[in-house]
Motif scaffolding. Structure first.
Motif, PDB file in Angstrom:
ATOM      1  N   GLY A   1       0.810  -1.207   0.000  1.00  0.00           N
ATOM      2  CA  GLY A   1       0.000   0.000   0.000  1.00  0.00           C
ATOM      3  C   GLY A   1       0.843   1.255   0.000  1.00  0.00           C
ATOM      4  N   PHE A   2       0.286   2.345  -0.515  1.00  0.00           N
ATOM      5  CA  PHE A   2       1.133   3.520  -0.725  1.00  0.00           C
ATOM      6  C   PHE A   2       1.544   4.220   0.567  1.00  0.00           C
ATOM      7  N   LEU A   3       0.750   4.128   1.633  1.00  0.00           N
ATOM      8  CA  LEU A   3       1.215   4.723   2.897  1.00  0.00           C
ATOM      9  C   LEU A   3       2.332   3.899   3.514  1.00  0.00           C
ATOM     10  N   ASN A   4       2.336   2.598   3.285  1.00  0.00           N
ATOM     11  CA  ASN A   4       3.447   1.776   3.751  1.00  0.00           C
ATOM     12  C   ASN A   4       4.718   2.152   3.006  1.00  0.00           C
ATOM     13  N   ARG A   5       4.593   2.382   1.706  1.00  0.00           N
ATOM     14  CA  ARG A   5       5.773   2.775   0.924  1.00  0.00           C
ATOM     15  C   ARG A   5       6.262   4.164   1.339  1.00  0.00           C
ATOM     16  N   LEU A   6       5.337   5.040   1.720  1.00  0.00           N
ATOM     17  CA  LEU A   6       5.743   6.344   2.243  1.00  0.00           C
ATOM     18  C   LEU A   6       6.502   6.170   3.551  1.00  0.00           C
ATOM     19  N   ALA A   7       5.998   5.324   4.441  1.00  0.00           N
ATOM     20  CA  ALA A   7       6.676   5.091   5.721  1.00  0.00           C
ATOM     21  C   ALA A   7       8.093   4.592   5.501  1.00  0.00           C
ATOM     22  N   ALA A   8       8.287   3.752   4.489  1.00  0.00           N
ATOM     23  CA  ALA A   8       9.624   3.240   4.192  1.00  0.00           C
ATOM     24  C   ALA A   8      10.561   4.372   3.780  1.00  0.00           C
ATOM     25  N   GLN A   9      10.073   5.300   2.991  1.00  0.00           N
ATOM     26  CA  GLN A   9      10.902   6.415   2.546  1.00  0.00           C
ATOM     27  C   GLN A   9      11.249   7.371   3.685  1.00  0.00           C
ATOM     28  N   LEU A  10      10.343   7.484   4.623  1.00  0.00           N
ATOM     29  CA  LEU A  10      10.577   8.400   5.742  1.00  0.00           C
ATOM     30  C   LEU A  10      11.416   7.776   6.847  1.00  0.00           C
TER      31      LEU A  10
ATOM     32  N   ALA B   1      10.191   6.297   9.034  1.00  0.00           N
ATOM     33  CA  ALA B   1       9.423   6.787  10.176  1.00  0.00           C
ATOM     34  C   ALA B   1       9.243   5.716  11.233  1.00  0.00           C
ATOM     35  N   GLY B   2       8.963   4.497  10.794  1.00  0.00           N
ATOM     36  CA  GLY B   2       8.753   3.432  11.762  1.00  0.00           C
ATOM     37  C   GLY B   2       7.700   3.766  12.789  1.00  0.00           C
ATOM     38  N   SER B   3       6.788   4.661  12.473  1.00  0.00           N
ATOM     39  CA  SER B   3       5.790   5.083  13.452  1.00  0.00           C
ATOM     40  C   SER B   3       4.468   5.343  12.754  1.00  0.00           C
ATOM     41  N   ALA B   4       3.981   4.323  12.078  1.00  0.00           N
ATOM     42  CA  ALA B   4       2.709   4.422  11.392  1.00  0.00           C
ATOM     43  C   ALA B   4       1.670   3.592  12.134  1.00  0.00           C
ATOM     44  N   MET B   5       0.434   4.063  12.136  1.00  0.00           N
ATOM     45  CA  MET B   5      -0.635   3.356  12.829  1.00  0.00           C
ATOM     46  C   MET B   5      -1.908   3.414  11.989  1.00  0.00           C
ATOM     47  N   SER B   6      -2.546   2.264  11.822  1.00  0.00           N
ATOM     48  CA  SER B   6      -3.861   2.206  11.196  1.00  0.00           C
ATOM     49  C   SER B   6      -4.883   2.005  12.297  1.00  0.00           C
ATOM     50  N   PHE B   7      -5.821   2.946  12.421  1.00  0.00           N
ATOM     51  CA  PHE B   7      -6.805   2.890  13.490  1.00  0.00           C
ATOM     52  C   PHE B   7      -8.016   2.086  13.025  1.00  0.00           C
ATOM     53  N   THR B   8      -7.743   0.821  12.713  1.00  0.00           N
ATOM     54  CA  THR B   8      -8.732  -0.078  12.135  1.00  0.00           C
ATOM     55  C   THR B   8      -8.580  -1.461  12.741  1.00  0.00           C
ATOM     56  N   ASP B   9      -9.651  -2.261  12.681  1.00  0.00           N
ATOM     57  CA  ASP B   9      -9.604  -3.614  13.239  1.00  0.00           C
ATOM     58  C   ASP B   9      -8.617  -4.495  12.497  1.00  0.00           C
ATOM     59  N   GLN B  10      -8.596  -4.381  11.178  1.00  0.00           N
ATOM     60  CA  GLN B  10      -7.676  -5.154  10.353  1.00  0.00           C
ATOM     61  C   GLN B  10      -6.728  -4.197   9.632  1.00  0.00           C
TER      62      GLN B  10
END
Length: 407
Positions: free
Chosen positions: A137-146, A148-157
């Motif tokens: 997913g594109f936000l995961n790829r963004l996290a890799a570029q940053l 950041a190691g600090s991404a959170m999905s506020f979802t059950d899955q």
């Protein structure tokens, strides 16, 4: 703990709505939250083309009146556009303060008009004509570029948009406080993984859960008074939360992102309005009012970090420009995106635009897509994080960023 209890405990652990990944403090001070309105919201009645007589001809029962003193009339954005009056006390003040902007004619070129197919397509952010990887997913790829190691999905899955090589946490805030594991059981499981490769992941997973549950305990009484349910049983919701209670959820998200997470994702369901959509009042207006209150609460909770925060609100596609025979709207194409934040150069409606007439509609029914979503996000990411063209290409291959001057 006997064998039967142990098996039940493992089952409970696997059912908990959070991952076993927790990361250190963000490597960037920037905060980015993506709000996905699942079900395809009617952008034409939110960012309203008030200068188009064709809009009023096309919607005899559900159009929002042109701006005037009537509290049910559209709120002025500029000479061509207005905002739904349900957002008068929440989003409109942000627009007036230059902290909100809108991008009409935005979206994907996916023409399936299927909720699920289009949601998947957007979340992957990949070329429609090539091979597609549902684990990227594109936000995961963004996290890799940053880094950041600090991404959170506020979802059950964990949604597609957050899947990938970078480990991302997820927590369903509606269910996080209902986990059946007590402290004693948690310690036993953690000890079982001691001195193994999974030791830190298990410990961190319990830390995420503990932090969330602790924060939620103080809010239980308030939650008891609210009719908070899962998303309505509409097409395309994918178990997203309802707009009812989003204000409380947004406060919780704000607390976590203010201090710990650089990238966040939340989805809200129930936007599929085929029947009795309403106009200045009604079903859509009620949901918008709830959404607006939630976003305003998020801003408040972010405090001084709001100046470093960008929030983007999107949906999988727009809806038909003309109302249908049931005073609703059907699956469409182009939509309108919102961009909010303390550092946003807002107070304007941006992107490529055209006059709305019968001839300018896509397939004589929908908004055309003039501002492709990957280009829009790429432009925002480049501005927010200083990403170069090579880094952007790793997120959206072959799609240059579109700089709309919002950051």
């Amino acid at each position: 703990m006997n064998r039967r209890t142990l098996l039940k405990t493992f089952a409970a652990l696997s059912a908990t709505p959070f991952s076993t990944q927790l990361f250190a403090a963000p490597a960037t001070q920037q905060r980015f939250l993506l709000v996905f309105l699942r079900g395809a919201y009617d952008a034409s009645n939110v960012v309203i083309p008030t200068s188009s007589s064709f809009y009023y001809e096309s919607r005899p029962n559900i159009a929002i009146a042109k701006p005037d003193a009537d509290p049910h009339a559209a709120l002025v954005l500029n000479a061509d556009w207005g905002l739904h009056p349900a957002l008068r006390d929440t989003i409109y003040p942000l627009f007036q303060a230059g902290e909100a902007a809108f991008i009409p004619f935005a979206g994907t070129h996916d023409l399936s008009r299927s909720h699920f197919e289009t949601q998947d397509s957007i979340e992957m952010g990949q070329d429609l004509g090539g091979s597609r990887n549902f684990q990227s997913g594109f936000l995961n790829r963004l996290a890799a570029q940053l880094n950041a190691g600090s991404a959170m999905s506020f979802t059950d899955q964990l949604p597609i948009i957050m899947r990938g090589d970078t480990k991302v946490a997820n927590v369903g805030l509606l269910k996080a406080g209902k986990n059946s594991l007590d402290d004693r059981q948690s310690k036993i499981i953690a000890q079982m993984y001691g001195n193994t490769k999974l030791e830190s992941q298990v410990e961190n997973g319990f830390a995420v859960r503990g932090e969330v549950v602790q924060n939620m305990k103080a809010e239980d009484a308030a939650r008891q008074t609210m009719n908070v349910t899962a998303g309505a049983n509409n097409d395309g919701n994918r178990d997203a939360i309802s707009s009812k209670g989003f204000e409380l959820e947004a406060k919780r998200i704000g607390k976590m992102m203010r201090d710990k997470y650089a990238l966040g994702f939340i989805d809200i369901g129930g936007w599929d309005t085929h029947v009795n959509q309403g106009a200045a009042t009604g079903v859509l207006a009620n949901k918008l009012e709830e959404l607006g209150r939630g976003l305003a609460a998020y801003k408040t909770e972010m405090g001084s970090m709001w100046k470093n925060t960008t929030v983007v609100v999107i949906s999988e596609f727009g809806r038909t420009f003309r109302e249908n025979g049931k005073r609703g709207t059907d699956h469409g194409h182009g939509s309108a995106y919102w961009v909010l934040g303390g550092g946003v150069k807002g107070g304007k409606v941006v992107g490529e635009q055209i006059a709305l007439t019968s001839a300018s509609l896509f397939q004589n029914r929908d908004y055309p897509v003039l501002n492709e979503y990957r280009a829009v996000f790429g432009g925002l990411f480049a501005r927010a994080y200083g990403l170069n063209s090579k880094q952007l290409d790793s997120i959206f291959a072959g799609v240059p960023g579109l700089d709309l001057g919002l950051l």
